[in-house]
Design a protein around this motif. Sequence first.
Motif, PDB file in Angstrom:
ATOM      1  N   VAL A   1       0.602  -3.015  -6.272  1.00 47.96           N
ATOM      2  CA  VAL A   1       0.500  -1.771  -5.513  1.00 47.96           C
ATOM      3  C   VAL A   1      -0.950  -1.310  -5.416  1.00 47.96           C
ATOM      4  CG1 VAL A   1       1.234   0.639  -5.375  1.00 47.96           C
ATOM      5  CG2 VAL A   1       2.783  -1.072  -6.335  1.00 47.96           C
ATOM      6  N   LEU A   2      -1.344  -0.974  -4.214  1.00 50.04           N
ATOM      7  CA  LEU A   2      -2.589  -0.247  -3.966  1.00 50.04           C
ATOM      8  C   LEU A   2      -2.170   1.165  -3.573  1.00 50.04           C
ATOM      9  CD1 LEU A   2      -4.430  -2.874  -1.735  1.00 50.04           C
ATOM     10  CD2 LEU A   2      -4.877  -2.378  -4.141  1.00 50.04           C
ATOM     11  N   THR A   3      -2.958   2.155  -3.951  1.00 53.94           N
ATOM     12  CA  THR A   3      -2.577   3.531  -3.652  1.00 53.94           C
ATOM     13  C   THR A   3      -3.674   4.232  -2.876  1.00 53.94           C
ATOM     14  OG1 THR A   3      -1.358   3.600  -5.730  1.00 53.94           O
ATOM     15  CG2 THR A   3      -1.756   5.701  -4.649  1.00 53.94           C
ATOM     16  N   ALA A   4      -3.258   4.967  -1.857  1.00 54.91           N
ATOM     17  CA  ALA A   4      -4.158   5.840  -1.105  1.00 54.91           C
ATOM     18  C   ALA A   4      -3.531   7.230  -1.093  1.00 54.91           C
ATOM     19  CB  ALA A   4      -4.333   5.330   0.326  1.00 54.91           C
ATOM     20  N   TYR A   5      -4.379   8.253  -1.129  1.00 56.82           N
ATOM     21  CA  TYR A   5      -3.878   9.625  -1.194  1.00 56.82           C
ATOM     22  C   TYR A   5      -4.134  10.415   0.083  1.00 56.82           C
ATOM     23  CZ  TYR A   5      -2.914   8.639  -6.025  1.00 56.82           C
ATOM     24  OH  TYR A   5      -2.409   8.093  -7.175  1.00 56.82           O
ATOM     25  N   SER A   6      -4.452   9.713   1.161  1.00 58.43           N
ATOM     26  CA  SER A   6      -4.600  10.356   2.473  1.00 58.43           C
ATOM     27  C   SER A   6      -4.486   9.268   3.536  1.00 58.43           C
ATOM     28  CB  SER A   6      -5.968  11.054   2.592  1.00 58.43           C
ATOM     29  OG  SER A   6      -7.013  10.095   2.678  1.00 58.43           O
TER      30      SER A   6
ATOM     31  N   LEU B   1       0.863  -1.176   0.000  1.00 61.58           N
ATOM     32  CA  LEU B   1       0.000   0.000   0.000  1.00 61.58           C
ATOM     33  C   LEU B   1       0.901   1.227   0.000  1.00 61.58           C
ATOM     34  CD1 LEU B   1      -2.719   1.496   0.282  1.00 61.58           C
ATOM     35  CD2 LEU B   1      -2.532   1.133   2.760  1.00 61.58           C
ATOM     36  N   VAL B   2       0.764   2.065  -1.017  1.00 64.93           N
ATOM     37  CA  VAL B   2       1.524   3.308  -1.097  1.00 64.93           C
ATOM     38  C   VAL B   2       0.591   4.436  -0.692  1.00 64.93           C
ATOM     39  CG1 VAL B   2       2.709   4.915  -2.637  1.00 64.93           C
ATOM     40  CG2 VAL B   2       3.088   2.460  -2.876  1.00 64.93           C
ATOM     41  N   VAL B   3       1.020   5.226   0.286  1.00 69.76           N
ATOM     42  CA  VAL B   3       0.221   6.358   0.763  1.00 69.76           C
ATOM     43  C   VAL B   3       0.989   7.619   0.408  1.00 69.76           C
ATOM     44  CG1 VAL B   3      -1.018   7.369   2.704  1.00 69.76           C
ATOM     45  CG2 VAL B   3      -0.504   4.907   2.701  1.00 69.76           C
ATOM     46  N   ASP B   4       0.438   8.372  -0.520  1.00 68.91           N
ATOM     47  CA  ASP B   4       1.106   9.543  -1.072  1.00 68.91           C
ATOM     48  C   ASP B   4       0.189  10.744  -1.003  1.00 68.91           C
ATOM     49  OD1 ASP B   4       3.648   9.999  -2.103  1.00 68.91           O
ATOM     50  OD2 ASP B   4       3.317   8.722  -3.846  1.00 68.91           O
ATOM     51  N   ARG B   5       0.779  11.912  -0.873  1.00 70.91           N
ATOM     52  CA  ARG B   5      -0.019  13.128  -0.996  1.00 70.91           C
ATOM     53  C   ARG B   5      -0.454  13.239  -2.443  1.00 70.91           C
ATOM     54  NH1 ARG B   5       4.069  17.423   1.142  1.00 70.91           N
ATOM     55  NH2 ARG B   5       5.504  15.837   0.441  1.00 70.91           N
ATOM     56  N   GLU B   6      -1.656  13.686  -2.645  1.00 68.16           N
ATOM     57  CA  GLU B   6      -2.167  13.792  -4.009  1.00 68.16           C
ATOM     58  C   GLU B   6      -1.780  15.130  -4.621  1.00 68.16           C
ATOM     59  OE1 GLU B   6      -6.186  12.734  -6.442  1.00 68.16           O
ATOM     60  OE2 GLU B   6      -6.374  13.272  -4.344  1.00 68.16           O
ATOM     61  N   PHE B   7      -1.186  15.049  -5.782  1.00 69.51           N
ATOM     62  CA  PHE B   7      -0.858  16.235  -6.556  1.00 69.51           C
ATOM     63  C   PHE B   7      -1.690  16.179  -7.827  1.00 69.51           C
ATOM     64  CE2 PHE B   7       2.989  15.391  -4.062  1.00 69.51           C
ATOM     65  CZ  PHE B   7       3.099  16.604  -3.393  1.00 69.51           C
ATOM     66  N   PRO B   8      -2.484  17.209  -8.106  1.00 67.75           N
ATOM     67  CA  PRO B   8      -3.348  17.173  -9.284  1.00 67.75           C
ATOM     68  C   PRO B   8      -2.559  16.858 -10.555  1.00 67.75           C
ATOM     69  CG  PRO B   8      -3.779  19.137  -7.960  1.00 67.75           C
ATOM     70  CD  PRO B   8      -2.558  18.471  -7.378  1.00 67.75           C
ATOM     71  N   GLY B   9      -3.124  15.953 -11.355  1.00 65.54           N
ATOM     72  CA  GLY B   9      -2.529  15.636 -12.642  1.00 65.54           C
ATOM     73  C   GLY B   9      -1.288  14.773 -12.596  1.00 65.54           C
TER      74      GLY B   9
ATOM     75  N   THR C   1       4.860   8.617  -7.993  1.00 66.93           N
ATOM     76  CA  THR C   1       6.176   8.142  -8.427  1.00 66.93           C
ATOM     77  C   THR C   1       6.544   6.874  -7.677  1.00 66.93           C
ATOM     78  OG1 THR C   1       6.816  10.412  -8.864  1.00 66.93           O
ATOM     79  CG2 THR C   1       8.587   8.805  -8.704  1.00 66.93           C
ATOM     80  N   ARG C   2       6.229   6.829  -6.396  1.00 68.68           N
ATOM     81  CA  ARG C   2       6.536   5.629  -5.610  1.00 68.68           C
ATOM     82  C   ARG C   2       5.810   4.422  -6.194  1.00 68.68           C
ATOM     83  NH1 ARG C   2       5.974   9.823  -1.779  1.00 68.68           N
ATOM     84  NH2 ARG C   2       7.983  10.317  -0.889  1.00 68.68           N
ATOM     85  N   LYS C   3       4.551   4.611  -6.553  1.00 67.79           N
ATOM     86  CA  LYS C   3       3.773   3.517  -7.141  1.00 67.79           C
ATOM     87  C   LYS C   3       4.448   3.021  -8.423  1.00 67.79           C
ATOM     88  CE  LYS C   3      -0.704   2.312  -9.004  1.00 67.79           C
ATOM     89  NZ  LYS C   3      -2.108   2.576  -9.059  1.00 67.79           N
TER      90      LYS C   3
ATOM     91  N   MET D   1       4.762   5.029   2.992  1.00 67.25           N
ATOM     92  CA  MET D   1       3.979   6.249   3.122  1.00 67.25           C
ATOM     93  C   MET D   1       4.829   7.499   3.181  1.00 67.25           C
ATOM     94  SD  MET D   1       2.671   5.898   7.046  1.00 67.25           S
ATOM     95  CE  MET D   1       2.615   7.560   7.637  1.00 67.25           C
ATOM     96  N   ASP D   2       4.242   8.566   2.720  1.00 68.85           N
ATOM     97  CA  ASP D   2       4.845   9.890   2.799  1.00 68.85           C
ATOM     98  C   ASP D   2       4.777  10.328   4.260  1.00 68.85           C
ATOM     99  OD1 ASP D   2       5.136  12.764   2.768  1.00 68.85           O
ATOM    100  OD2 ASP D   2       4.758  12.682   0.616  1.00 68.85           O
ATOM    101  N   GLY D   3       5.850  10.832   4.788  1.00 66.68           N
ATOM    102  CA  GLY D   3       5.881  11.254   6.189  1.00 66.68           C
ATOM    103  C   GLY D   3       5.157  12.557   6.455  1.00 66.68           C
ATOM    104  N   GLU D   4       4.730  13.231   5.402  1.00 65.88           N
ATOM    105  CA  GLU D   4       4.085  14.536   5.579  1.00 65.88           C
ATOM    106  C   GLU D   4       2.707  14.577   4.927  1.00 65.88           C
ATOM    107  OE1 GLU D   4       6.785  17.631   4.418  1.00 65.88           O
ATOM    108  OE2 GLU D   4       8.406  16.759   5.577  1.00 65.88           O
ATOM    109  N   LEU D   5       1.867  13.630   5.304  1.00 67.74           N
ATOM    110  CA  LEU D   5       0.485  13.643   4.816  1.00 67.74           C
ATOM    111  C   LEU D   5      -0.250  14.823   5.431  1.00 67.74           C
ATOM    112  CD1 LEU D   5      -0.282   9.844   5.117  1.00 67.74           C
ATOM    113  CD2 LEU D   5       0.133  11.126   3.019  1.00 67.74           C
ATOM    114  N   HIS D   6      -1.297  15.269   4.751  1.00 65.92           N
ATOM    115  CA  HIS D   6      -2.009  16.455   5.218  1.00 65.92           C
ATOM    116  C   HIS D   6      -3.058  16.166   6.289  1.00 65.92           C
ATOM    117  CE1 HIS D   6      -0.017  18.803   2.190  1.00 65.92           C
ATOM    118  NE2 HIS D   6      -0.474  18.019   1.231  1.00 65.92           N
ATOM    119  N   ASP D   7      -3.657  14.979   6.270  1.00 65.11           N
ATOM    120  CA  ASP D   7      -4.793  14.760   7.168  1.00 65.11           C
ATOM    121  C   ASP D   7      -4.456  14.074   8.485  1.00 65.11           C
ATOM    122  OD1 ASP D   7      -4.302  12.351   5.811  1.00 65.11           O
ATOM    123  OD2 ASP D   7      -6.396  11.733   5.942  1.00 65.11           O
TER     124      ASP D   7
END
Length: 134
Positions: free
Chosen positions: A31-36, A7-15, A19-21, A55-61
């Motif tokens: 790979v499964l992807t979550a954006y929060s 499971l890749v947890v990444d901040r979502e960037f429009p468009g 990259t990790r995925k 996972m990204d260490g700096e998620l927003h939520d």
Amino acid sequence: MVRPCFLVVDREFPGSISTRKLVLETAKFNVLTAYSGREALEMMRRFPAIDGVVMDGELHDLPAEQLTQELKKVEPKLPVIVICAPGFVDCPSADVLLESFQPAKLLETLRKLKPRESAEIEKHDEDISTEPLN
């Protein structure tokens, strides 16, 4: 052959696509992807057989530590790899902290988590590359 699933947890960037995925899929991992953080928890509940989380260490939520603890409540032995900025120390529950995004180091870490499966993938790729073209 059963390919490991992460499971890749990444901040979502429009468009953009994660990259990790892309790096993990190029290495032939599923790979499964979550954006929060909240979406990651829902994915973990829906697909509990994943082999690890990147996972990204700096998620927003959700703070990384809170998300890691929540994921480990669902699956205590779940390996969690946090990609973080240099000096980041806010996630002591993570199994691995990788400073900045270094694809080779990430793949090395994931291959160590699943050595047998990784070896099978490499052997399969080698076998395919040596097959004669008809």
